[in-house]
Design an enzyme around this catalytic site. Structure first.
Site, PDB file in Angstrom:
ATOM      1  N   ASP A  61      27.966  98.853  52.970  1.00  0.00           N
ATOM      2  CA  ASP A  61      26.950  98.675  51.927  1.00  0.00           C
ATOM      3  C   ASP A  61      25.532  98.487  52.471  1.00  0.00           C
ATOM      4  O   ASP A  61      24.631  98.103  51.718  1.00  0.00           O
ATOM      5  CB  ASP A  61      27.329  97.468  51.053  1.00  0.00           C
ATOM      6  CG  ASP A  61      28.467  97.784  50.081  1.00  0.00           C
ATOM      7  OD1 ASP A  61      28.333  98.765  49.332  1.00  0.00           O
ATOM      8  OD2 ASP A  61      29.478  97.060  50.088  1.00  0.00           O
ATOM      9  N   GLU A  66      18.213  96.011  49.315  1.00  0.00           N
ATOM     10  CA  GLU A  66      17.587  95.064  48.379  1.00  0.00           C
ATOM     11  C   GLU A  66      18.311  93.721  48.342  1.00  0.00           C
ATOM     12  O   GLU A  66      17.686  92.675  48.133  1.00  0.00           O
ATOM     13  CB  GLU A  66      17.606  95.661  46.973  1.00  0.00           C
ATOM     14  CG  GLU A  66      17.262  94.667  45.879  1.00  0.00           C
ATOM     15  CD  GLU A  66      17.325  95.261  44.487  1.00  0.00           C
ATOM     16  OE1 GLU A  66      16.272  95.305  43.853  1.00  0.00           O
ATOM     17  OE2 GLU A  66      18.393  95.700  44.042  1.00  0.00           O
ATOM     18  N   ASP A  67      19.623  93.753  48.548  1.00  0.00           N
ATOM     19  CA  ASP A  67      20.405  92.526  48.375  1.00  0.00           C
ATOM     20  C   ASP A  67      20.181  91.502  49.478  1.00  0.00           C
ATOM     21  O   ASP A  67      20.597  90.353  49.339  1.00  0.00           O
ATOM     22  CB  ASP A  67      21.895  92.876  48.267  1.00  0.00           C
ATOM     23  CG  ASP A  67      22.183  93.640  46.993  1.00  0.00           C
ATOM     24  OD1 ASP A  67      21.590  93.279  45.951  1.00  0.00           O
ATOM     25  OD2 ASP A  67      22.960  94.608  47.042  1.00  0.00           O
ATOM     26  N   ARG A  86      29.162  91.416  53.479  1.00  0.00           N
ATOM     27  CA  ARG A  86      27.785  91.923  53.490  1.00  0.00           C
ATOM     28  C   ARG A  86      26.831  91.037  54.287  1.00  0.00           C
ATOM     29  O   ARG A  86      25.701  91.431  54.556  1.00  0.00           O
ATOM     30  CB  ARG A  86      27.290  92.128  52.046  1.00  0.00           C
ATOM     31  CG  ARG A  86      28.107  93.197  51.296  1.00  0.00           C
ATOM     32  CD  ARG A  86      27.320  93.814  50.168  1.00  0.00           C
ATOM     33  NE  ARG A  86      26.062  94.393  50.637  1.00  0.00           N
ATOM     34  CZ  ARG A  86      25.076  94.761  49.846  1.00  0.00           C
ATOM     35  NH1 ARG A  86      25.192  94.629  48.546  1.00  0.00           N
ATOM     36  NH2 ARG A  86      23.964  95.261  50.348  1.00  0.00           N
ATOM     37  N   ARG A 131      27.856  87.043  42.421  1.00  0.00           N
ATOM     38  CA  ARG A 131      27.268  87.074  43.765  1.00  0.00           C
ATOM     39  C   ARG A 131      26.245  85.949  43.997  1.00  0.00           C
ATOM     40  O   ARG A 131      25.938  85.629  45.140  1.00  0.00           O
ATOM     41  CB  ARG A 131      26.556  88.418  43.978  1.00  0.00           C
ATOM     42  CG  ARG A 131      27.451  89.637  43.866  1.00  0.00           C
ATOM     43  CD  ARG A 131      28.408  89.751  45.044  1.00  0.00           C
ATOM     44  NE  ARG A 131      29.296  90.892  44.910  1.00  0.00           N
ATOM     45  CZ  ARG A 131      29.010  92.122  45.334  1.00  0.00           C
ATOM     46  NH1 ARG A 131      27.849  92.356  45.915  1.00  0.00           N
ATOM     47  NH2 ARG A 131      29.874  93.096  45.181  1.00  0.00           N
ATOM     48  N   HIS A 161      24.738  93.162  38.921  1.00  0.00           N
ATOM     49  CA  HIS A 161      23.522  92.396  39.222  1.00  0.00           C
ATOM     50  C   HIS A 161      22.598  92.341  38.001  1.00  0.00           C
ATOM     51  O   HIS A 161      22.590  93.259  37.180  1.00  0.00           O
ATOM     52  CB  HIS A 161      22.751  93.061  40.364  1.00  0.00           C
ATOM     53  CG  HIS A 161      23.383  92.904  41.714  1.00  0.00           C
ATOM     54  ND1 HIS A 161      23.687  93.971  42.525  1.00  0.00           N
ATOM     55  CD2 HIS A 161      23.770  91.789  42.395  1.00  0.00           C
ATOM     56  CE1 HIS A 161      24.229  93.521  43.659  1.00  0.00           C
ATOM     57  NE2 HIS A 161      24.292  92.215  43.601  1.00  0.00           N
ATOM     58  N   CYS A 248      18.068  99.184  44.592  1.00  0.00           N
ATOM     59  CA  CYS A 248      18.808  98.522  45.676  1.00  0.00           C
ATOM     60  C   CYS A 248      18.653  99.206  47.017  1.00  0.00           C
ATOM     61  O   CYS A 248      19.019  98.624  48.037  1.00  0.00           O
ATOM     62  CB  CYS A 248      20.275  98.357  45.306  1.00  0.00           C
ATOM     63  SG  CYS A 248      21.027  99.849  44.772  1.00  0.00           S
TER      64      CYS A 248
END
Ligand code: CIR
Length: 260
Positions: A61, A66-67, A86, A131, A161, A248
């Site tokens: 991923d 962005e995460d 992640r 998350r 999200h 993202c």
């Protein structure tokens, strides 16, 4: 002042990505790579200097950069993604962002994905999600309050999200899927609803004064056009299969070299 967009390559292992709301289906990796390249080209055409964080081929991923961070003018907050696998993405992103900003890292037991956070003026809206937990929201509050930010927790449903349900089109205008988040959470904003046939269409990326949008949502693009917003479109069909969207795949921020 330079507008930067940090990106990260599509990993050859993308098909092993995390999935929450979607069923796994085959992903055409060469096509995903092409779509991502077109996205980067568009960001460049819109005035951003695209900086690629070194690739992480073993991290499925990693393209969804962005995460991993919330970048404000004064500081970058390195997140602690809710999906444990992640968290290995953070090191490379922090190394890259450290050239542009002082860094603050969220720590256990906080979890927070950047996809759950959007900024509108001095407000940071944060989705409470599978998350992002309360401690993540609280640590983000502590990290950003010194810079005048107000952190506001938001409930939503139906998608991974918060930014799948709502994003900013302009400082005072939001694009919203009202089935996933209530417009009542966002007093003082004009809210444009996605076309009901395009529930995933609430994710739009601002790049300077421009808007980047998926070509999969022409009806919502038309609605935006009626409100005076012109979008540049990209095809992200393969990234969508990995539960990604336009916001993202980059971290977009201004940089003032004299300040740091
Ligand atoms: C994940 O589940 O973490 C990835 N497969 C998708 C992340 C998408 N990120 C985002 O929309 N901000």
């Amino acid at each position: 002042m330079t507008l930067f967009a940090l990106t990260r390559a599509v990993s050859p292992s993308l098909a092993e990505c995390e999935l929450t709301h979607l069923a796994r289906e085959p992903i055409d990796i060469p096509r995903a790579v092409e779509q991502h390249a077109a996205y980067e080209t568009l960001l460049g055409d819109l005035g951003a200097t695209v900086v690629r964080v070194p690739p992480a081929p073993a991290l499925p991923d990693a393209v969804f950069i962005e995460d991993t961070a919330i970048v404000l003018d004064e500081v970058a907050v390195i997140t602690r993604p809710g999906a444990v696998v992640r968290r290995a993405e953070l090191e490379g992103v922090a190394a890259a962002l450290g050239s542009y900003r002082p860094l603050v890292s969220l720590t256990a037991p906080a979890t927070l994905d950047g996809g759950d956070v959007f900024r509108a003026g001095q407000r940071l809206y944060v989705g409470r999600s599978s998350r992002t937990n309360d401690e993540g929201i609280e640590q983000l509050r502590r990290a950003t309050e010194p810079y005048g930010m107000q952190v506001i927790a938001v409930e939503f449903q139906g998608c991974l999200h918060l930014k799948s349900a709502v994003t900013t089109v302009a400082d005072d205008v939001l694009l919203v899927n009202p089935d996933w988040v209530s417009a009542a959470c966002f007093r003082g904003f004009d809210c444009i609803a996605v076309d009901p046939r395009e529930p995933h269409g609430a994710n739009i990326l601002r790049v300077g004064a421009s808007l980047v949008y998926s070509s999969a949502y022409p009806r919502t693009a038309e609605v935006l056009g009626r409100h005076g917003f012109v979008v540049s479109t990209v095809d992200c069909s393969e990234l969508v299969k990995a539960e990604g969207a336009v916001t993202c795949c980059s971290l977009v921020f201004n940089h003032f070299p004299a300040h740091y």
